[in-house]
Structures are given as structure tokens and as C-alpha cells.
Design an enzyme around this catalytic site. Structure first.
Site, mmCIF file in Angstrom:
data_model
loop_
_atom_site.group_PDB
_atom_site.id
_atom_site.type_symbol
_atom_site.label_atom_id
_atom_site.label_comp_id
_atom_site.label_asym_id
_atom_site.label_seq_id
_atom_site.Cartn_x
_atom_site.Cartn_y
_atom_site.Cartn_z
ATOM 1 N N GLU A 120 0.824 -1.202 0.000
ATOM 2 C CA GLU A 120 0.000 0.000 0.000
ATOM 3 C C GLU A 120 0.866 1.263 0.000
ATOM 4 O O GLU A 120 2.072 1.198 0.203
ATOM 5 C CB GLU A 120 -0.914 -0.011 1.238
ATOM 6 C CG GLU A 120 -1.861 -1.198 1.278
ATOM 7 C CD GLU A 120 -2.621 -1.281 2.576
ATOM 8 O OE1 GLU A 120 -2.173 -0.649 3.557
ATOM 9 O OE2 GLU A 120 -3.653 -1.977 2.619
ATOM 10 N N HIS A 121 0.229 2.406 -0.232
ATOM 11 C CA HIS A 121 0.964 3.677 -0.247
ATOM 12 C C HIS A 121 1.609 3.937 1.116
ATOM 13 O O HIS A 121 1.050 3.592 2.162
ATOM 14 C CB HIS A 121 0.022 4.834 -0.573
ATOM 15 C CG HIS A 121 -0.412 4.878 -2.010
ATOM 16 N ND1 HIS A 121 0.459 5.169 -3.029
ATOM 17 C CD2 HIS A 121 -1.620 4.654 -2.588
ATOM 18 C CE1 HIS A 121 -0.196 5.136 -4.189
ATOM 19 N NE2 HIS A 121 -1.450 4.822 -3.946
ATOM 20 N N ALA A 122 2.786 4.528 1.081
ATOM 21 C CA ALA A 122 3.442 4.919 2.324
ATOM 22 C C ALA A 122 2.575 5.932 3.059
ATOM 23 O O ALA A 122 1.912 6.777 2.443
ATOM 24 C CB ALA A 122 4.820 5.513 2.033
ATOM 25 N N ASP A 172 3.573 3.284 -4.497
ATOM 26 C CA ASP A 172 4.081 4.623 -4.799
ATOM 27 C C ASP A 172 4.840 4.689 -6.120
ATOM 28 O O ASP A 172 5.222 5.780 -6.562
ATOM 29 C CB ASP A 172 4.998 5.103 -3.669
ATOM 30 C CG ASP A 172 4.288 5.174 -2.336
ATOM 31 O OD1 ASP A 172 3.121 5.627 -2.317
ATOM 32 O OD2 ASP A 172 4.870 4.760 -1.314
#
Length: 581
Positions: A232-234, A243
Site C-alpha cells: 500500500e501507499h506509504a 508509490d
């Protein structure tokens, strides 16, 4: 193999836990009428105070709470309520600085009888959340074997039915295997945000494959990515798998700009991208009061418009005359863009000046943090620093993205990772792709191209590392997708050059791989992007069976969605349907 656990342990229903959750049993034996208070701190929250999680009633000797187990946690027990946050100057009953809990585990946090400290013990071992990868790999191998056997049987039946000689039915049987590469070479030049680009003489199938990898990865992570935190996105700073997707698309779009620039500008491509993105933002209801104005496609359109316009205005038709200077010959593709480098460089310097020297009201200059409880709650209303302030001033807080990850980890304000001010470094991202496209046009030999891809990857990667200090949070300019920081631009462009190099070597140089199955998605990326966004919550792309509380079943669902869209791309490819803006 499938992340299974028995349902009950000590009367606790383990199946009621969510993904990456565990049970924490807090017990004490002190003869006191005072309640305890449990505070936690995730390692993902940089320079944050502990946050109150649960009151531990004095009347109950044992209190069980559900607790997040995805990251390492700090645990702190206090004998009084100090509010929402607990700081280092608070009197602490006991503290565990870093505890690695696990999914479906059960843990005992016990206050010592003398009231001096506490212990953390594992009552039930957690499950291994990475075993599903092995299970899914075995399933994929089984499916691949069945498909191969089915195709072989189909070929045999066709050969027997038509009674053709061996040479003839072999050619017919190999049609599926080889048609994609041959058809790709015959197809005319396609363009679009995510569509393929070729030189007039020969299409680079590696570029279509690169784009296909990006769109398939995007669909996978947008489908949840199995709910693994590193996919998942940071949360704020850092670089996770998700990302990489957006900057890679921008990079590929930049590669395409110098090849068919005028035709694309005549199609008002930027306006179309912005309008499509705005329509997608209204899927939950076209309320003008809180409609999100910017988004992924909107940023595509703006960055493309600026970079392509600069390239068109500054482009010089040059006679191909080899310079006698060895250094100039080696950097011919860069020298050709000297005016464009100057313009893009000035825009980048302007962006950096604002970021470092213009403070948002009530915030320090050069603040790149998420606000909220970051820096121990020093600047709670400074989410995104000057970037967040400019976006809120231009659009209004109601028209920004309301659910950034940092809002839930740092208790920050709404912040749009695709806001208007962040378009400035995005322009540099696209221009680095344009530079790569000019390299492809300037040099025709494989070795020349690969050496330059590798050199760009190395230089950009080292520059990104220098800016962030090769750390996550403590460098001059941390790698940050939310702010689209300069180090993030350079790091993702470095990885883009590296991946393009690998695809180019395997596909266009050695021809050891035809790019399947990703090349199909790369030929119709805009269709897949819009399609998966519109049908995101519908059958047959998404489904729910039972509690859906394991990485295994969530990864299966994400893979199913990704494969299904790739099959749709294959269908469009076979029907020779290619949509571009």
C-alpha cells in the site's frame, strides 16, 4: 498454507479479528481503585506522542483489546488519564518500546505485582502472513499447467479435425503464441496516457510492456494488494510498491512526447484527461459543494500540457552531424534539449524556493511533515506545509482528498496528494521521461541506449539518496509521494530507467520474452484505468466471501481482479481495438 487459525482461544473469537489484528490481554493484580490507561505508538508515526487506546478498569483484573499488529508498536501504561496524547514527560507505570505482534496472535501484558514495570508474553503464536504467497504461487503453476494442456489438446483436435499436414497445423497452432509480437510490429503508432509509442520504423514493445506492468500493478494495489502494508501507499515519507505506479505512468508519457508531439497536441489531450478525471471523482455523487477537483488524470493532463508545450516551442530541428568532441557525442541527446532543461530547471528551482523559504501561516519554513501529532503535536494544522496551504487556499478544504493515509496515522488535516502545487515537480517527472524518449530517438544501437538507461538510473538514484540522506525521515528532502518531493521524483525516475532497461534487454534486444501478458494491458491502459475505476466495487471484478479477514483471500481477490482486466485487454488486443486520447 492459507493463513488459517483455530477459531477460539481462551474464549476469544479469533475469527472476529481483522487483517493484521491481534488480541492484547492487559492484566494487573494491584489492590487499587485507580484505572489504568493504555497508550500505543506505531513505528510508522515519526516523532509522535503515544495515543490513548483503552481505559483499563480497576475493577477488572483482565481487559482484552484488539490491537493493530501490522507494524511494531510501543506500549505504555499510565495510572491516570493524561488526555489524547502521552508525552515523554508523563509519569509512566510501565512501557514496552518496541513490540512485534502478529496477526491472530494473543499476547499478555501484565503489570508486575510490585507495580514496578510490566511484562509482555506471547500466549498464542501468530500466523505466518507470508505463507499465502507460496500457496498462490502453487495455484498459479497449476492453472498455468492446465492452460498449457488445454491449448495442446485444442491444437491436436484441430489438427485431427482438419487433417492438415504437420507443417500447416503447427503454424496454425502457433498463431496464438506468435501473433502478438507480429501484430504489434504491424500496428500503427498509438498514443494516449498509457498507450504505446514507437519510432516510425519500429515499435518498442518493451515500452508497451513497461506500461502494462504499471497498469497491472496499479489495478492490483488499488484492489487492496492483499492488505500488505509494504504494498500500500506509504503513510507519509517512504517508498512502497504502490508509490511507483503513478510516477512510472508519467515517465512513460514523457518518453512518448518527442515521438508524436504535434498529433497529440491537436487532439486536446490534456483537456480530455482533466475532464475524465473530474468525472471519475464524481462517482460517489456529483455534489459541487465537496467535489474533488484534482486527481490522477488531472495531474497527467497538466504535466503533459506544460512539458509538450515547452518541447514544441523549444524544439530545434538539427542536422545529424557527429561532433568531433567525444563528450558532446556522448551527451548529444541532452545537448539537444538544453533550452528545455533551462525552462524545466527554472520551474523546479521556483518550486524549491517556495518549499524551503515560504512558510505557511503558523508553520515553520521548510516544513515537509504531515502535521497533526507529528513533531509531538507541535504543528497540528500544518499538514503538507506550504504545499497543503496553497492547495487549501486555491481549492478550499472541501475540494481536496479527504482520506489520506496520514490523516489516520498522524491525525492530520485533509490533504490532496494530487493537488495543484505538486504539479510543479510532476512536470520534472514527465520531462525526465521526455529526455529518455529523446535518447531513444538519438541513438539507434542497443548498447548505446542501454548504457544511457543504466547511467541515468545510477545518477538519479544517487541524487535521490543524497537528498534524503539515505534515510526515511531525516534527510534534507525525504522521499514523499504525498508532496511529490524532488527526491521522490529522482528515485522513481531512477527505478523507471532500470525497469525499462530490463524490459528493453529482454524483449527488444535478446527477444527472450514477448512481454506477455503485460503487453496487452499496455496497449489499452486508459481503458483499463477508467474501467477498473468505474467497476471497482462490482461483480465479477470484486467479491466478498465470509469475513475476508486474511491476507490470503484478499490477495486472491486482488489477483482475480487484475487477471480479469488483463483478459479484457487480451480480448481488445485480439479484436484490434485500441483506444487512445
Amino acid at each position: 498454507m492459507i493463513e488459517y487459525t483455530d477459531r477460539f482461544f481462551r474464549g476469544l473469537d479469533l475469527w472476529s479479528l481483522g487483517v493484521d489484528e491481534a488480541f492484547l490481554n492487559v492484566s494487573h493484580s494491584a489492590a487499587t481503585n485507580d484505572d489504568y490507561y493504555l497508550y500505543t505508538l506505531s513505528e510508522e508515526c515519526d516523532k509522535c506522542p503515544y495515543t490513548k487506546l483503552q481505559r483499563i478498569a480497576a475493577a477488572k483484573r483482565h481487559t482484552t483489546v484488539k490491537i493493530d499488529a501490522a507494524r511494531r508498536l510501543g506500549l505504555r501504561l499510565l495510572d491516570r488519564d493524561v488526555g489524547q496524547y502521552s508525552f515523554d514527560n508523563d509519569t509512566v507505570l510501565c512501557q514496552i518500546n518496541s513490540a512485534q505482534l502478529g496477526e491472530f496472535g494473543v499476547y499478555d501484558l501484565s503489570v508486575r505485582p510490585d507495580g514496578n514495570g510490566c511484562t509482555l508474553e506471547t500466549a498464542k503464536e501468530p500466523v505466518n502472513i507470508y505463507l499465502p504467497f507460496l500457496t498462490i504461487a502453487l495455484l498459479a503453476c497449476a492453472v498455468f499447467g492446465l492452460v498449457r494442456m488445454a491449448r495442446y489438446g485444442l491444437r491436436r483436435s484441430r489438427a485431427s479435425g482438419f487433417q492438415q499436414p504437420a507443417a500447416s497445423h503447427t503454424a496454425a497452432g502457433d498463431e496464438t503464441a506468435h501473433s502478438s509480437n507480429e501484430e504489434t510490429d504491424r500496428k500503427p503508432h498509438q498514443t494516449g496516457p498509457g498507450s504505446g509509442q514507437v519510432t516510425p520504423k519500429k515499435r518498442l514493445q518493451s515500452l508497451d510492456t513497461f506500461r502494462g506492468i504499471a497498469i497491472m500493478l496499479m489495478i492490483f494495489v488499488n484492489s487492496g494488494g492483499g492488505h500488505y502494508w509494504w504494498i500500500e501507499h506509504a503513510t507519509w515519507n517512504g517508498l512502497h510498491v504502490a508509490d511507483l505506479v503513478f510516477p512510472w505512468f508519467l515517465f512513460i508519457m514523457g518518453v512518448c512526447v518527442p515521438i508524436s508531439l504535434r498529433g497529440q497536441l491537436n487532439r486536446n489531450r490534456s483537456v480530455k484527461l482533466f475532464i475524465i478525471g473530474l468525472c471519475l471523482n464524481s462517482m460517489n455523487g456529483p455534489s459541487m459543494a465537496n467535489l474533488r477537483i484534482f486527481g490522477v488524470l488531472q495531474r497527467f493532463g497538466i504535466a503533459y500540457l506544460v512539458v509538450s508545450t515547452v518541447h514544441l516551442l523549444c524544439h530545434e530541428q538539427q542536422v545529424q552531424v557527429q561532433s568531433q568532441n567525444r563528450l558532446l557525442r556522448a551527451s548529444e541527446d541532452i545537448v539537444r534539449l538544453k533550452k528545455q532543461w533551462l525552462v524545466i530547471g527554472l520551474l523546479t528551482v521556483l518550486y524549491l524556493v517556495v518549499m524551503f523559504f515560504v512558510p505557511a501561516p503558523g508553520c515553520p519554513s521548510a516544513y515537509f511533515g504531515p502535521g497533526g501529532k507529528h513533531l509531538y503535536n507541535a504543528f497540528p494544522n500544518c499538514t503538507g506545509g506550504i504545499t497543503g496551504y496553497i492547495d487549501r487556499a486555491l481549492l478550499g478544504i472541501a475540494h481536496l482528498y479527504q482520506h489520506p493515509t496520514a490523516r489516520y496515522v498522524y491525525d492530520g488535516m485533509p490533504f490532496d496528494p494530487e493537488g495543484p502545487f505538486g504539479c510543479l515537480p510532476t512536470i520534472l517527472q514527465v520531462f525526465l521521461g521526455l529526455q529518455c524518449g529523446c535518447t531513444i530517438l538519438a541513438y539507434t544501437e542497443h548498447r548505446q541506449r542501454m548504457v544511457r538507461f543504466a547511467s541515468w538510473s545510477l545518477v538519479l538514484g544517487l541524487a535521490a539518496g543524497a537528498l534524503c540522506g539515505f534515510t526515511k525521515n531525516d534527510g534534507w528532502i525525504p522521499i514523499n509521494k504525498n508532496l511529490w518531493s524532488l527526491s521522490y521524483v529522482l528515485a522513481t525516475a531512477s527505478l523507471a530507467h532500470a525497469l525499462l532497461l530490463l524490459c528493453y534487454y529482454a524483449i527488444d534486444v535478446k527477444r527472450a520474452w514477448h512481454g506477455r501478458p503485460f503487453v496487452y494491458a499496455g496497449m489499452n491502459a486508459i481503458v483499463l484505468y477508467v474501467g477498473h475505476t468505474v467497476f471497482h466495487k462490482m461483480l465479477p471484478w470484486h467479491w466478498r466471501i465470509g469475513t475476508m479477514n486474511t491476507h490470503f483471500v484478499l490477495t486472491l481477490e486482488a489477483l482475480w481482479n487484475t487477471v480479469l482486466w488483463n483478459l479484457i485487454a487480451l480480448y481488445l488486443y485480439k479484436r484490434k481495438i485500441f483506444y487512445n486520447l
